[in-house]
Design an enzyme around this catalytic site. Structure first.
Site, PDB file in Angstrom:
ATOM      1  N   SER A  41       0.788  -1.230   0.000  1.00  0.00           N
ATOM      2  CA  SER A  41       0.000   0.000   0.000  1.00  0.00           C
ATOM      3  C   SER A  41       0.821   1.281   0.000  1.00  0.00           C
ATOM      4  O   SER A  41       0.281   2.346  -0.270  1.00  0.00           O
ATOM      5  CB  SER A  41      -0.939   0.011   1.205  1.00  0.00           C
ATOM      6  OG  SER A  41      -0.197   0.050   2.401  1.00  0.00           O
ATOM      7  N   LYS A  88       1.005   3.614   6.885  1.00  0.00           N
ATOM      8  CA  LYS A  88       0.271   4.518   5.996  1.00  0.00           C
ATOM      9  C   LYS A  88       0.753   5.945   6.222  1.00  0.00           C
ATOM     10  O   LYS A  88       1.480   6.240   7.154  1.00  0.00           O
ATOM     11  CB  LYS A  88      -1.242   4.477   6.269  1.00  0.00           C
ATOM     12  CG  LYS A  88      -1.878   3.103   6.299  1.00  0.00           C
ATOM     13  CD  LYS A  88      -2.036   2.472   4.956  1.00  0.00           C
ATOM     14  CE  LYS A  88      -2.725   1.115   5.103  1.00  0.00           C
ATOM     15  NZ  LYS A  88      -2.467   0.235   4.019  1.00  0.00           N
TER      16      LYS A  88
END
Length: 191
Positions: A41, A88
């Site tokens: 991600s 993230k």
């Protein structure tokens, strides 16, 4: 050699090992911890199997900033299969309104310039809006089409953040400090 000096030497070795273990545990618990990137991600900022050093100390004295890359425990109601922490980027802070529209991210009505880190693909063409509660963060991966993030599980309490990733150290050919974008488009206008 008598037994007494041998026991003294053995005691010193054990004492040194115990002290080393205690120092290691204190550093890893309160100061910094290595983390292996396991998800895709954050591509191309961070690739799977790279290692980063996570700063756990300075967030105790300073707030997280928009653009920081953080490692956090997924929310319990997300239903993650294992205990693997996620990594993230912070997009929204407490009090922000985060909107996704026309394939872009908007903070309080202003479009974010994410060209420096966003993966070649854009945000999927969807429209959503979140108001971020105080003491929570809106987190997104840089590879938006391959990221389970706050778009899926909502804002994350800052208490679930383990620390700020600041140094990529392995493999050695990508060694370096992870830059944090400044987002000048969000700076308040000066009179």
């Amino acid at each position: 050699m008598t037994r007494r000096p041998l026991l003294g030497c053995l005691f010193e070795i054990v004492e040194t090992l115990v002290l080393t273990l205690i120092i290691f545990l204190v550093i890893q618990t309160f100061v910094a911890q290595p983390y292996k990137v396991q998800q895709q991600s954050m591509e191309h900022t961070l690739e799977p199997d790279q290692y980063v050093l996570v700063d756990k100390l300075t967030p105790r004295f300073d707030t997280y900033k928009r653009g920081d890359i953080v490692v956090f425990t997924p929310p319990p109601d997300f239903g993650a299969q294992d205990e693997t922490p996620f990594i993230k980027r912070i997009i929204g802070l407490g009090g922000d309104t985060v909107e996704i529209r026309d394939g872009s991210v908007f903070i309080n009505g202003t479009k974010l310039d994410e060209a420096d880190y966003l993966f070649a693909t854009t945000v999927p063409d969807e429209e959503h809006r979140w108001v971020i509660p105080e003491d929570e963060l809106f987190l997104m991966g840089d590879h938006r089409s391959n990221s389970a993030d706050s778009r899926t599980f909502g804002p994350v309490p800052a208490s679930l953040v383990i620390g700020r990733a600041w140094l990529r150290y392995w493999p050695i050919d990508v060694f370096g400090i992870l830059p944090t974008p400044t987002y000048p488009e969000l700076a308040p206008a000066t009179p």
